[in-house]
Motif scaffolding. Sequence first.
Motif, PDB file in Angstrom:
ATOM      1  N   ALA A  28      -0.565   6.893   9.353  1.00  0.00           N
ATOM      2  CA  ALA A  28       0.567   7.819   9.303  1.00  0.00           C
ATOM      3  C   ALA A  28       1.694   7.274   8.435  1.00  0.00           C
ATOM      4  CB  ALA A  28       1.080   8.099  10.717  1.00  0.00           C
ATOM      5  N   GLY A  29       1.924   5.967   8.505  1.00  0.00           N
ATOM      6  CA  GLY A  29       2.970   5.360   7.699  1.00  0.00           C
ATOM      7  C   GLY A  29       2.675   5.391   6.213  1.00  0.00           C
ATOM      8  N   ALA A  48       8.944  10.490  13.721  1.00  0.00           N
ATOM      9  CA  ALA A  48       8.138   9.728  14.677  1.00  0.00           C
ATOM     10  C   ALA A  48       7.851   8.315  14.207  1.00  0.00           C
ATOM     11  CB  ALA A  48       6.822  10.457  14.943  1.00  0.00           C
ATOM     12  N   ALA A  49       7.932   8.066  12.902  1.00  0.00           N
ATOM     13  CA  ALA A  49       7.704   6.710  12.406  1.00  0.00           C
ATOM     14  C   ALA A  49       8.683   5.725  13.020  1.00  0.00           C
ATOM     15  CB  ALA A  49       7.824   6.675  10.876  1.00  0.00           C
ATOM     16  N   GLY A  66       0.860  -1.175   0.000  1.00  0.00           N
ATOM     17  CA  GLY A  66       0.000   0.000   0.000  1.00  0.00           C
ATOM     18  C   GLY A  66       0.892   1.219   0.000  1.00  0.00           C
ATOM     19  N   PRO A  67       0.328   2.409   0.003  1.00  0.00           N
ATOM     20  CA  PRO A  67       1.172   3.604   0.072  1.00  0.00           C
ATOM     21  C   PRO A  67       2.087   3.550   1.292  1.00  0.00           C
ATOM     22  CG  PRO A  67      -1.108   4.189  -0.409  1.00  0.00           C
ATOM     23  CD  PRO A  67      -1.109   2.734  -0.061  1.00  0.00           C
ATOM     24  N   MET A  68       3.367   3.848   1.095  1.00  0.00           N
ATOM     25  CA  MET A  68       4.345   3.803   2.182  1.00  0.00           C
ATOM     26  C   MET A  68       5.268   5.002   2.058  1.00  0.00           C
ATOM     27  SD  MET A  68       7.122   0.842   3.184  1.00  0.00           S
ATOM     28  CE  MET A  68       8.192   1.018   4.624  1.00  0.00           C
ATOM     29  N   ALA A  69       4.863   6.100   2.666  1.00  0.00           N
ATOM     30  CA  ALA A  69       5.636   7.336   2.554  1.00  0.00           C
ATOM     31  C   ALA A  69       6.942   7.277   3.313  1.00  0.00           C
ATOM     32  CB  ALA A  69       4.794   8.511   3.056  1.00  0.00           C
ATOM     33  N   LEU A 125      -1.541  13.011  12.420  1.00  0.00           N
ATOM     34  CA  LEU A 125      -1.760  11.634  12.859  1.00  0.00           C
ATOM     35  C   LEU A 125      -0.811  11.257  13.992  1.00  0.00           C
ATOM     36  CD1 LEU A 125      -2.271  10.030   9.351  1.00  0.00           C
ATOM     37  CD2 LEU A 125      -3.978  10.083  11.191  1.00  0.00           C
ATOM     38  N   TYR A 126       0.448  11.650  13.871  1.00  0.00           N
ATOM     39  CA  TYR A 126       1.386  11.336  14.952  1.00  0.00           C
ATOM     40  C   TYR A 126       1.052  12.122  16.214  1.00  0.00           C
ATOM     41  CZ  TYR A 126       4.289   8.485  11.918  1.00  0.00           C
ATOM     42  OH  TYR A 126       4.745   7.492  11.095  1.00  0.00           O
ATOM     43  N   GLY A 127       0.475  13.310  16.052  1.00  0.00           N
ATOM     44  CA  GLY A 127       0.009  14.044  17.216  1.00  0.00           C
ATOM     45  C   GLY A 127      -1.085  13.286  17.954  1.00  0.00           C
ATOM     46  N   ARG A 128      -1.997  12.669  17.214  1.00  0.00           N
ATOM     47  CA  ARG A 128      -3.037  11.845  17.846  1.00  0.00           C
ATOM     48  C   ARG A 128      -2.424  10.638  18.547  1.00  0.00           C
ATOM     49  NH1 ARG A 128      -7.159  10.580  13.162  1.00  0.00           N
ATOM     50  NH2 ARG A 128      -8.057   9.253  14.819  1.00  0.00           N
ATOM     51  N   ALA A 129      -1.393  10.057  17.915  1.00  0.00           N
ATOM     52  CA  ALA A 129      -0.710   8.918  18.547  1.00  0.00           C
ATOM     53  C   ALA A 129      -0.027   9.349  19.835  1.00  0.00           C
ATOM     54  CB  ALA A 129       0.302   8.320  17.573  1.00  0.00           C
ATOM     55  N   CYS A 130       0.607  10.517  19.831  1.00  0.00           N
ATOM     56  CA  CYS A 130       1.238  11.033  21.054  1.00  0.00           C
ATOM     57  C   CYS A 130       0.212  11.136  22.178  1.00  0.00           C
ATOM     58  CB  CYS A 130       1.856  12.411  20.790  1.00  0.00           C
ATOM     59  SG  CYS A 130       3.410  12.423  19.875  1.00  0.00           S
TER      60      CYS A 130
END
Length: 503
Positions: free
Chosen positions: A442-443, A413-414, A156-159, A454-459
Amino acid sequence: MVMRRREFLALAGLAASSVLAGGCGAAGGGGSAPDGSLRAAFGQPVTDLDPYNAGTAVDEASLIVKRLVFDTLVRRDGERLVPGLAARWRREGDTTWVFELRGGVRFHDGTPLTARDVVACLKRTQSVKSAQSSLWAAVTSARADGDHTVVFETDGPMATLPVNLTLLFIVPERLVADPAQKRRPIGSGPFRVTGFTPSTSVELARFDGYWNGPAALPGVSMPYIAETSSAITALRNGEVDLLWPVPSDQLPEVRAGGVSVRTVPSWTYYLTWFHCGRRPFTDPRVRRAMCQALDLEEIVGRLFGAGAERMRAPIPPTVFGYAEQPPYAHDPGAARRALRDAGLGEGFTTSMMWFDATGPLARELAQTMISSWAEIGVTVRPQSIEKAQWLQRLNVLDWDMELQTNTVTTGDAAFTLGRLYTSKANRMGYRNPELDGILAAAGREADGGRRAELYGRACRIIWSDAVGIFPAALTTAYGLRSDLTGFTPAANNQPDLSAVRRG
Protein backbone atom coordinates in the motif's frame (compact mmCIF):
# COMPACT_ATOMS: atom_id res chain seq x y z
CA MET A 1 -5.08 20.35 52.63
CA VAL A 2 -2.78 18.90 49.95
CA MET A 3 -3.56 20.22 46.47
CA ARG A 4 -3.66 17.53 43.80
CA ARG A 5 -1.68 18.07 40.60
CA ARG A 6 -4.78 18.31 38.40
CA GLU A 7 -6.24 20.99 40.66
CA PHE A 8 -2.97 22.90 40.58
CA LEU A 9 -2.81 22.79 36.79
CA ALA A 10 -6.41 23.96 36.52
CA LEU A 11 -5.66 26.98 38.70
CA ALA A 12 -2.41 27.63 36.86
CA GLY A 13 -4.21 27.60 33.51
CA LEU A 14 -6.91 29.97 34.74
CA ALA A 15 -4.32 32.27 36.22
CA ALA A 16 -2.46 32.37 32.91
CA SER A 17 -5.62 33.16 30.96
CA SER A 18 -6.64 35.85 33.45
CA VAL A 19 -3.26 37.53 33.14
CA LEU A 20 -3.52 37.47 29.37
CA ALA A 21 -7.02 38.88 29.45
CA GLY A 22 -5.61 41.87 31.27
CA GLY A 23 -2.75 42.16 28.80
CA CYS A 24 0.01 42.32 31.37
CA GLY A 25 2.40 40.01 33.16
CA ALA A 26 4.59 37.25 31.80
CA ALA A 27 3.79 33.62 31.29
CA GLY A 28 6.09 31.03 32.81
CA GLY A 29 9.22 30.33 30.79
CA GLY A 30 9.44 33.81 29.25
CA GLY A 31 7.17 36.52 27.93
CA SER A 32 3.48 36.48 27.25
CA ALA A 33 1.68 36.79 23.95
CA PRO A 34 0.95 40.39 22.82
CA ASP A 35 -2.18 42.30 23.82
CA GLY A 36 -5.16 41.35 21.66
CA SER A 37 -3.93 37.80 21.07
CA LEU A 38 -6.25 34.88 20.51
CA ARG A 39 -6.68 32.86 23.71
CA ALA A 40 -7.10 29.23 22.69
CA ALA A 41 -7.33 26.25 25.06
CA PHE A 42 -6.90 22.66 23.90
CA GLY A 43 -7.85 19.74 26.13
CA GLN A 44 -4.35 18.25 26.43
CA PRO A 45 -1.12 19.74 27.81
CA VAL A 46 1.82 20.63 25.58
CA THR A 47 4.95 19.07 27.04
CA ASP A 48 7.66 19.80 24.45
CA LEU A 49 8.13 21.92 21.31
CA ASP A 50 11.14 20.19 19.74
CA PRO A 51 9.87 18.93 16.35
CA TYR A 52 12.14 15.88 16.59
CA ASN A 53 11.48 14.84 20.18
CA ALA A 54 10.90 11.07 20.13
CA GLY A 55 8.17 11.11 22.76
CA THR A 56 6.06 13.83 21.13
CA ALA A 57 6.66 13.14 17.43
CA VAL A 58 2.96 12.53 16.85
CA ASP A 59 1.58 14.01 20.08
CA GLU A 60 -1.59 15.87 19.20
CA ALA A 61 -1.16 18.82 21.55
CA SER A 62 2.42 19.39 20.43
CA LEU A 63 1.44 19.13 16.76
CA ILE A 64 -1.11 21.92 17.19
CA VAL A 65 1.62 24.32 18.26
CA LYS A 66 4.20 23.00 15.80
CA ARG A 67 1.89 23.76 12.88
CA LEU A 68 1.74 27.38 14.06
CA VAL A 69 5.49 27.75 14.61
CA PHE A 70 7.01 25.60 11.85
CA ASP A 71 6.33 25.02 8.17
CA THR A 72 6.19 21.86 6.08
CA LEU A 73 6.86 21.33 2.39
CA VAL A 74 3.33 20.05 1.79
CA ARG A 75 0.04 20.88 3.51
CA ARG A 76 -3.32 19.19 3.79
CA ASP A 77 -6.34 21.28 2.70
CA GLY A 78 -9.43 19.16 3.20
CA GLU A 79 -8.95 16.12 0.99
CA ARG A 80 -6.21 17.76 -1.09
CA LEU A 81 -2.46 18.08 -0.69
CA VAL A 82 -1.40 21.65 -1.46
CA PRO A 83 1.92 23.54 -1.62
CA GLY A 84 3.56 24.72 1.57
CA LEU A 85 7.25 25.55 1.52
CA ALA A 86 7.38 23.57 -1.72
CA ALA A 87 5.79 25.54 -4.53
CA ARG A 88 5.62 22.40 -6.69
CA TRP A 89 6.86 18.82 -6.85
CA ARG A 90 7.14 15.98 -9.31
CA ARG A 91 8.00 12.31 -9.46
CA GLU A 92 10.81 11.19 -11.77
CA GLY A 93 10.63 7.45 -12.31
CA ASP A 94 9.70 5.13 -9.46
CA THR A 95 12.23 6.25 -6.85
CA THR A 96 12.96 9.96 -7.27
CA TRP A 97 10.92 12.92 -6.05
CA VAL A 98 11.90 16.53 -6.79
CA PHE A 99 10.54 19.38 -4.65
CA GLU A 100 11.00 23.01 -5.71
CA LEU A 101 11.00 25.39 -2.73
CA ARG A 102 9.44 28.84 -2.92
CA GLY A 103 11.92 31.68 -2.74
CA GLY A 104 12.20 34.43 -0.15
CA VAL A 105 11.22 32.37 2.90
CA ARG A 106 12.96 33.37 6.14
CA PHE A 107 13.10 31.85 9.59
CA HIS A 108 12.05 33.79 12.68
CA ASP A 109 15.67 34.81 13.27
CA GLY A 110 15.89 36.35 9.79
CA THR A 111 18.05 33.70 8.14
CA PRO A 112 16.90 32.41 4.72
CA LEU A 113 15.36 28.95 4.43
CA THR A 114 17.17 26.75 1.90
CA ALA A 115 17.16 23.22 0.59
CA ARG A 116 20.04 22.40 2.94
CA ASP A 117 17.77 23.05 5.93
CA VAL A 118 15.22 20.58 4.55
CA VAL A 119 17.88 17.91 4.04
CA ALA A 120 19.20 18.40 7.57
CA CYS A 121 15.70 18.14 9.03
CA LEU A 122 14.98 14.88 7.24
CA LYS A 123 18.27 13.40 8.44
CA ARG A 124 17.51 14.48 11.99
CA THR A 125 14.04 12.96 11.81
CA GLN A 126 15.46 9.68 10.55
CA SER A 127 18.14 9.59 13.25
CA VAL A 128 15.65 9.84 16.13
CA LYS A 129 13.70 6.64 16.78
CA SER A 130 10.12 7.73 17.27
CA ALA A 131 6.53 6.96 16.35
CA GLN A 132 7.27 8.65 13.00
CA SER A 133 10.25 6.49 12.10
CA SER A 134 8.42 4.03 9.86
CA LEU A 135 7.14 6.90 7.71
CA TRP A 136 10.69 7.68 6.58
CA ALA A 137 12.25 4.21 6.42
CA ALA A 138 11.92 3.98 2.62
CA VAL A 139 13.69 7.31 2.02
CA THR A 140 17.30 6.40 1.30
CA SER A 141 18.66 9.90 0.72
CA ALA A 142 17.89 13.58 0.27
CA ARG A 143 20.14 16.14 -1.34
CA ALA A 144 20.09 19.86 -1.99
CA ASP A 145 20.37 20.77 -5.67
CA GLY A 146 21.07 24.46 -5.20
CA ASP A 147 19.24 26.61 -2.67
CA HIS A 148 15.68 25.82 -3.74
CA THR A 149 15.55 22.21 -4.94
CA VAL A 150 15.42 19.07 -2.78
CA VAL A 151 15.73 15.63 -4.36
CA PHE A 152 14.51 12.61 -2.38
CA GLU A 153 15.49 9.06 -3.31
CA THR A 154 13.55 6.04 -2.06
CA ASP A 155 14.34 2.32 -2.01
CA GLY A 156 11.31 1.58 -4.19
CA PRO A 157 8.07 3.23 -5.27
CA MET A 158 6.80 5.39 -2.40
CA ALA A 159 3.48 7.03 -3.16
CA THR A 160 3.08 8.30 0.41
CA LEU A 161 6.06 10.69 0.43
CA PRO A 162 4.02 13.88 -0.24
CA VAL A 163 1.48 13.13 2.50
CA ASN A 164 4.28 12.17 4.91
CA LEU A 165 5.94 15.52 4.26
CA THR A 166 3.00 17.25 5.94
CA LEU A 167 4.75 16.08 9.14
CA LEU A 168 8.35 17.12 8.37
CA PHE A 169 8.76 20.43 10.23
CA ILE A 170 11.59 22.61 8.96
CA VAL A 171 14.07 24.46 11.21
CA PRO A 172 17.50 25.97 10.48
CA GLU A 173 20.17 23.36 9.78
CA ARG A 174 22.33 24.58 12.67
CA LEU A 175 19.48 24.05 15.17
CA VAL A 176 18.24 20.56 14.32
CA ALA A 177 19.87 19.09 17.46
CA ASP A 178 19.90 22.23 19.64
CA PRO A 179 18.34 21.56 23.09
CA ALA A 180 16.94 25.10 23.06
CA GLN A 181 14.43 23.94 20.45
CA LYS A 182 12.50 22.22 23.24
CA ARG A 183 11.52 25.55 24.79
CA ARG A 184 12.23 28.39 22.34
CA PRO A 185 12.27 26.85 18.88
CA ILE A 186 13.00 28.76 15.68
CA GLY A 187 10.79 28.00 12.70
CA SER A 188 9.37 29.80 9.68
CA GLY A 189 5.66 29.56 10.54
CA PRO A 190 3.14 32.36 11.09
CA PHE A 191 3.95 32.62 14.81
CA ARG A 192 7.11 32.63 16.92
CA VAL A 193 7.42 31.39 20.50
CA THR A 194 7.71 34.07 23.19
CA GLY A 195 7.09 31.89 26.25
CA PHE A 196 6.54 28.26 27.14
CA THR A 197 5.98 26.46 30.42
CA PRO A 198 5.48 22.71 29.86
CA SER A 199 1.98 21.46 30.70
CA THR A 200 0.88 25.01 31.59
CA SER A 201 0.99 27.50 28.71
CA VAL A 202 2.39 28.35 25.28
CA GLU A 203 2.76 32.02 24.26
CA LEU A 204 3.13 32.99 20.60
CA ALA A 205 3.58 36.29 18.77
CA ARG A 206 2.81 36.99 15.13
CA PHE A 207 5.76 36.68 12.75
CA ASP A 208 5.32 39.66 10.46
CA GLY A 209 7.87 38.29 7.98
CA TYR A 210 5.83 35.17 7.24
CA TRP A 211 6.01 34.26 3.54
CA ASN A 212 2.24 33.76 3.25
CA GLY A 213 1.37 37.06 4.88
CA PRO A 214 1.06 37.98 8.57
CA ALA A 215 -1.55 36.37 10.80
CA ALA A 216 -4.76 38.30 11.44
CA LEU A 217 -4.23 38.65 15.21
CA PRO A 218 -1.04 39.73 17.02
CA GLY A 219 -0.49 36.38 18.70
CA VAL A 220 -1.89 33.25 20.30
CA SER A 221 -1.93 32.36 23.99
CA MET A 222 -2.62 28.71 24.79
CA PRO A 223 -3.19 28.05 28.50
CA TYR A 224 -3.75 24.46 29.53
CA ILE A 225 -6.80 24.19 31.81
CA ALA A 226 -6.92 20.68 33.22
CA GLU A 227 -10.53 20.62 34.37
CA THR A 228 -13.09 20.85 31.57
CA SER A 229 -15.60 22.64 33.77
CA SER A 230 -13.02 25.33 34.55
CA ALA A 231 -12.18 25.68 30.85
CA ILE A 232 -15.85 26.12 29.96
CA THR A 233 -16.25 28.76 32.67
CA ALA A 234 -13.21 30.60 31.25
CA LEU A 235 -14.76 30.47 27.77
CA ARG A 236 -18.12 31.78 28.91
CA ASN A 237 -16.47 34.53 30.96
CA GLY A 238 -14.40 35.66 28.00
CA GLU A 239 -11.06 34.65 29.54
CA VAL A 240 -10.67 32.16 26.69
CA ASP A 241 -11.77 32.79 23.10
CA LEU A 242 -11.60 29.25 21.75
CA LEU A 243 -11.88 25.83 23.42
CA TRP A 244 -11.70 22.31 22.02
CA PRO A 245 -12.68 19.53 22.17
CA VAL A 246 -15.88 20.17 24.11
CA PRO A 247 -17.48 16.98 25.49
CA SER A 248 -20.90 16.34 23.98
CA ASP A 249 -22.59 16.22 27.38
CA GLN A 250 -21.45 19.80 28.10
CA LEU A 251 -22.42 21.42 24.80
CA PRO A 252 -25.66 22.95 26.17
CA GLU A 253 -23.66 24.70 28.88
CA VAL A 254 -21.12 25.99 26.36
CA ARG A 255 -23.73 27.41 23.99
CA ALA A 256 -24.97 29.85 26.63
CA GLY A 257 -23.45 33.29 27.09
CA GLY A 258 -22.03 34.63 23.82
CA VAL A 259 -20.49 31.33 22.71
CA SER A 260 -21.10 29.43 19.49
CA VAL A 261 -20.26 25.81 18.71
CA ARG A 262 -18.74 24.45 15.50
CA THR A 263 -18.44 20.72 14.94
CA VAL A 264 -16.65 18.50 12.44
CA PRO A 265 -16.50 14.71 11.99
CA SER A 266 -12.94 14.20 13.05
CA TRP A 267 -10.00 11.93 12.34
CA THR A 268 -9.78 11.31 16.09
CA TYR A 269 -10.93 8.11 17.72
CA TYR A 270 -10.62 6.09 20.91
CA LEU A 271 -8.65 2.88 20.93
CA THR A 272 -7.57 0.32 23.50
CA TRP A 273 -4.55 -1.69 22.50
CA PHE A 274 -3.68 -5.06 23.96
CA HIS A 275 0.00 -5.79 24.53
CA CYS A 276 -0.04 -8.68 22.07
CA GLY A 277 3.44 -9.77 23.11
CA ARG A 278 2.49 -10.21 26.77
CA ARG A 279 0.34 -13.03 28.16
CA PRO A 280 -2.55 -13.59 28.10
CA PHE A 281 -2.99 -11.20 25.15
CA THR A 282 -0.69 -13.27 22.97
CA ASP A 283 -3.80 -15.41 22.39
CA PRO A 284 -6.29 -13.84 19.94
CA ARG A 285 -9.10 -15.80 21.62
CA VAL A 286 -8.53 -13.75 24.77
CA ARG A 287 -8.46 -10.51 22.83
CA ARG A 288 -11.71 -11.35 21.04
CA ALA A 289 -13.32 -12.30 24.36
CA MET A 290 -12.47 -8.83 25.69
CA CYS A 291 -14.22 -7.36 22.64
CA GLN A 292 -17.32 -9.54 23.09
CA ALA A 293 -17.65 -8.46 26.72
CA LEU A 294 -18.41 -4.87 25.69
CA ASP A 295 -21.78 -3.53 24.57
CA LEU A 296 -20.17 -0.71 22.59
CA GLU A 297 -23.41 0.41 20.97
CA GLU A 298 -24.84 1.14 24.40
CA ILE A 299 -21.60 2.47 25.91
CA VAL A 300 -20.84 4.91 23.11
CA GLY A 301 -24.43 6.07 22.80
CA ARG A 302 -24.85 6.65 26.51
CA LEU A 303 -21.53 8.39 27.11
CA PHE A 304 -21.11 10.44 23.95
CA GLY A 305 -24.52 10.80 22.35
CA ALA A 306 -24.14 12.74 19.10
CA GLY A 307 -20.48 13.39 19.95
CA ALA A 308 -19.29 10.04 18.64
CA GLU A 309 -20.25 6.97 16.66
CA ARG A 310 -19.36 3.35 17.24
CA MET A 311 -16.40 2.35 15.10
CA ARG A 312 -16.55 -0.44 12.56
CA ALA A 313 -12.90 -0.43 11.54
CA PRO A 314 -9.53 0.41 13.15
CA ILE A 315 -9.67 3.90 11.58
CA PRO A 316 -12.51 6.44 11.39
CA PRO A 317 -14.85 6.47 8.37
CA THR A 318 -13.63 9.95 7.41
CA VAL A 319 -10.09 8.66 6.66
CA PHE A 320 -8.79 7.44 3.31
CA GLY A 321 -8.42 3.66 3.40
CA TYR A 322 -11.41 3.00 5.68
CA ALA A 323 -13.23 -0.29 5.11
CA GLU A 324 -16.19 -1.22 7.30
CA GLN A 325 -15.94 -4.48 9.27
CA PRO A 326 -18.63 -6.56 11.02
CA PRO A 327 -18.84 -5.32 14.64
CA TYR A 328 -18.16 -7.72 17.50
CA ALA A 329 -21.51 -8.71 19.00
CA HIS A 330 -22.02 -8.13 22.71
CA ASP A 331 -22.00 -11.71 24.02
CA PRO A 332 -20.64 -12.21 27.57
CA GLY A 333 -21.45 -15.92 27.42
CA ALA A 334 -19.35 -16.41 24.31
CA ALA A 335 -16.60 -14.34 25.92
CA ARG A 336 -16.52 -16.61 28.98
CA ARG A 337 -16.45 -19.71 26.77
CA ALA A 338 -13.54 -18.27 24.78
CA LEU A 339 -11.62 -17.67 28.00
CA ARG A 340 -12.24 -21.26 29.08
CA ASP A 341 -11.01 -22.50 25.72
CA ALA A 342 -7.86 -20.41 26.24
CA GLY A 343 -7.29 -22.04 29.66
CA LEU A 344 -8.54 -19.03 31.61
CA GLY A 345 -11.82 -20.35 32.92
CA GLU A 346 -11.18 -18.71 36.30
CA GLY A 347 -10.54 -15.37 34.65
CA PHE A 348 -7.37 -13.33 35.08
CA THR A 349 -6.06 -10.01 36.37
CA THR A 350 -4.45 -7.36 34.22
CA SER A 351 -4.15 -3.55 34.05
CA MET A 352 -5.03 -0.66 31.75
CA MET A 353 -3.31 2.72 31.69
CA TRP A 354 -4.53 6.08 30.36
CA PHE A 355 -4.32 9.78 31.13
CA ASP A 356 -7.55 11.66 31.75
CA ALA A 357 -6.82 14.49 29.31
CA THR A 358 -6.46 12.08 26.40
CA GLY A 359 -10.00 12.90 25.30
CA PRO A 360 -13.56 13.68 26.41
CA LEU A 361 -14.95 11.35 29.07
CA ALA A 362 -11.81 9.20 29.08
CA ARG A 363 -12.15 8.20 32.73
CA GLU A 364 -15.83 7.37 32.32
CA LEU A 365 -15.12 5.26 29.25
CA ALA A 366 -12.33 3.41 31.05
CA GLN A 367 -14.47 2.71 34.11
CA THR A 368 -17.38 1.45 32.01
CA MET A 369 -15.14 -0.94 30.09
CA ILE A 370 -13.51 -2.19 33.28
CA SER A 371 -16.94 -2.90 34.80
CA SER A 372 -17.97 -4.90 31.72
CA TRP A 373 -14.79 -6.99 31.82
CA ALA A 374 -15.40 -7.78 35.49
CA GLU A 375 -18.64 -9.50 34.44
CA ILE A 376 -16.66 -12.14 32.50
CA GLY A 377 -14.17 -12.70 35.33
CA VAL A 378 -11.44 -10.31 34.16
CA THR A 379 -10.13 -7.91 36.79
CA VAL A 380 -8.55 -4.83 35.22
CA ARG A 381 -6.55 -2.59 37.54
CA PRO A 382 -7.04 1.05 36.52
CA GLN A 383 -3.89 3.13 36.04
CA SER A 384 -4.75 6.79 35.50
CA ILE A 385 -1.37 8.52 35.20
CA GLU A 386 0.21 11.79 34.07
CA LYS A 387 0.62 12.27 30.35
CA ALA A 388 4.43 12.37 30.41
CA GLN A 389 4.57 9.04 32.26
CA TRP A 390 1.96 7.55 29.92
CA LEU A 391 4.00 8.56 26.85
CA GLN A 392 7.17 7.08 28.30
CA ARG A 393 5.52 3.77 29.20
CA LEU A 394 3.66 3.58 25.89
CA ASN A 395 6.84 3.94 23.87
CA VAL A 396 8.75 1.23 25.77
CA LEU A 397 5.78 -1.19 25.87
CA ASP A 398 5.54 -1.09 29.67
CA TRP A 399 1.81 -1.88 29.92
CA ASP A 400 -0.79 -4.65 29.59
CA MET A 401 -3.59 -2.59 28.03
CA GLU A 402 -3.75 1.10 27.28
CA LEU A 403 -6.54 3.52 26.39
CA GLN A 404 -5.99 6.62 24.27
CA THR A 405 -7.35 8.83 21.58
CA ASN A 406 -5.43 8.77 18.35
CA THR A 407 -5.67 11.18 15.44
CA VAL A 408 -4.99 10.21 11.83
CA THR A 409 -3.15 13.50 11.43
CA THR A 410 -2.66 13.26 7.66
CA GLY A 411 -6.16 11.90 6.92
CA ASP A 412 -4.55 8.88 5.24
CA ALA A 413 -4.46 5.28 6.48
CA ALA A 414 -0.71 5.22 5.84
CA PHE A 415 -0.22 7.42 8.89
CA THR A 416 -2.00 5.00 11.23
CA LEU A 417 -2.18 1.53 9.72
CA GLY A 418 1.11 1.78 7.84
CA ARG A 419 2.93 3.38 10.75
CA LEU A 420 1.63 1.54 13.79
CA TYR A 421 0.82 -2.06 12.85
CA THR A 422 3.97 -3.36 11.16
CA SER A 423 6.13 -5.93 12.89
CA LYS A 424 9.08 -3.55 12.66
CA ALA A 425 7.20 -0.72 14.34
CA ASN A 426 6.32 -3.03 17.27
CA ARG A 427 3.93 -0.55 18.84
CA MET A 428 1.85 -3.17 20.68
CA GLY A 429 3.82 -6.42 20.38
CA TYR A 430 1.79 -7.60 17.38
CA ARG A 431 3.56 -9.32 14.48
CA ASN A 432 1.91 -10.50 11.28
CA PRO A 433 4.03 -11.06 8.13
CA GLU A 434 0.92 -11.10 5.90
CA LEU A 435 -0.12 -7.70 7.20
CA ASP A 436 3.44 -6.41 6.78
CA GLY A 437 3.34 -7.33 3.10
CA ILE A 438 -0.03 -5.67 2.54
CA LEU A 439 1.02 -2.44 4.25
CA ALA A 440 4.31 -2.33 2.37
CA ALA A 441 2.46 -2.75 -0.93
CA ALA A 442 0.00 0.00 0.00
CA GLY A 443 2.85 2.38 0.78
CA ARG A 444 4.36 1.78 -2.68
CA GLU A 445 1.11 1.88 -4.66
CA ALA A 446 0.44 5.06 -6.67
CA ASP A 447 -3.09 4.15 -7.79
CA GLY A 448 -5.65 5.45 -5.28
CA GLY A 449 -8.17 2.68 -5.87
CA ARG A 450 -5.59 -0.03 -5.39
CA ARG A 451 -4.26 1.67 -2.25
CA ALA A 452 -7.78 1.80 -0.79
CA GLU A 453 -8.24 -1.91 -1.53
CA LEU A 454 -4.97 -2.80 0.21
CA TYR A 455 -5.80 -0.73 3.28
CA GLY A 456 -9.22 -2.37 3.33
CA ARG A 457 -7.49 -5.76 3.60
CA ALA A 458 -5.32 -4.37 6.40
CA CYS A 459 -8.43 -3.15 8.24
CA ARG A 460 -9.90 -6.65 8.05
CA ILE A 461 -6.80 -8.36 9.48
CA ILE A 462 -6.33 -5.89 12.36
CA TRP A 463 -10.04 -6.09 13.21
CA SER A 464 -10.41 -9.86 13.04
CA ASP A 465 -7.20 -10.43 15.01
CA ALA A 466 -8.55 -8.07 17.69
CA VAL A 467 -5.24 -6.26 18.03
CA GLY A 468 -7.19 -3.66 19.92
CA ILE A 469 -10.67 -2.41 20.69
CA PHE A 470 -11.85 0.62 18.73
CA PRO A 471 -14.85 2.03 20.60
CA ALA A 472 -15.66 5.43 19.18
CA ALA A 473 -14.92 7.83 16.33
CA LEU A 474 -15.32 11.33 17.73
CA THR A 475 -16.98 14.44 16.43
CA THR A 476 -14.85 17.37 17.53
CA ALA A 477 -16.81 20.31 18.96
CA TYR A 478 -15.14 23.72 19.11
CA GLY A 479 -16.56 26.38 21.41
CA LEU A 480 -15.71 29.93 20.33
CA ARG A 481 -16.67 33.43 21.33
CA SER A 482 -19.22 34.89 18.93
CA ASP A 483 -16.96 37.79 17.91
CA LEU A 484 -14.41 35.47 16.25
CA THR A 485 -14.38 35.16 12.47
CA GLY A 486 -12.20 33.28 10.03
CA PHE A 487 -12.11 30.08 12.08
CA THR A 488 -12.35 26.74 10.27
CA PRO A 489 -12.80 23.52 12.30
CA ALA A 490 -10.10 20.95 11.56
CA ALA A 491 -10.78 17.22 11.32
CA ASN A 492 -7.31 16.50 12.75
CA ASN A 493 -7.85 18.78 15.80
CA GLN A 494 -5.02 21.02 14.54
CA PRO A 495 -6.77 24.18 13.26
CA ASP A 496 -4.97 26.96 11.42
CA LEU A 497 -5.30 29.88 13.82
CA SER A 498 -3.47 32.38 11.62
CA ALA A 499 -6.69 33.37 9.78
CA VAL A 500 -8.76 33.93 12.94
CA ARG A 501 -9.73 37.52 13.70
CA ARG A 502 -12.16 39.43 15.89
CA GLY A 503 -15.18 41.18 14.41
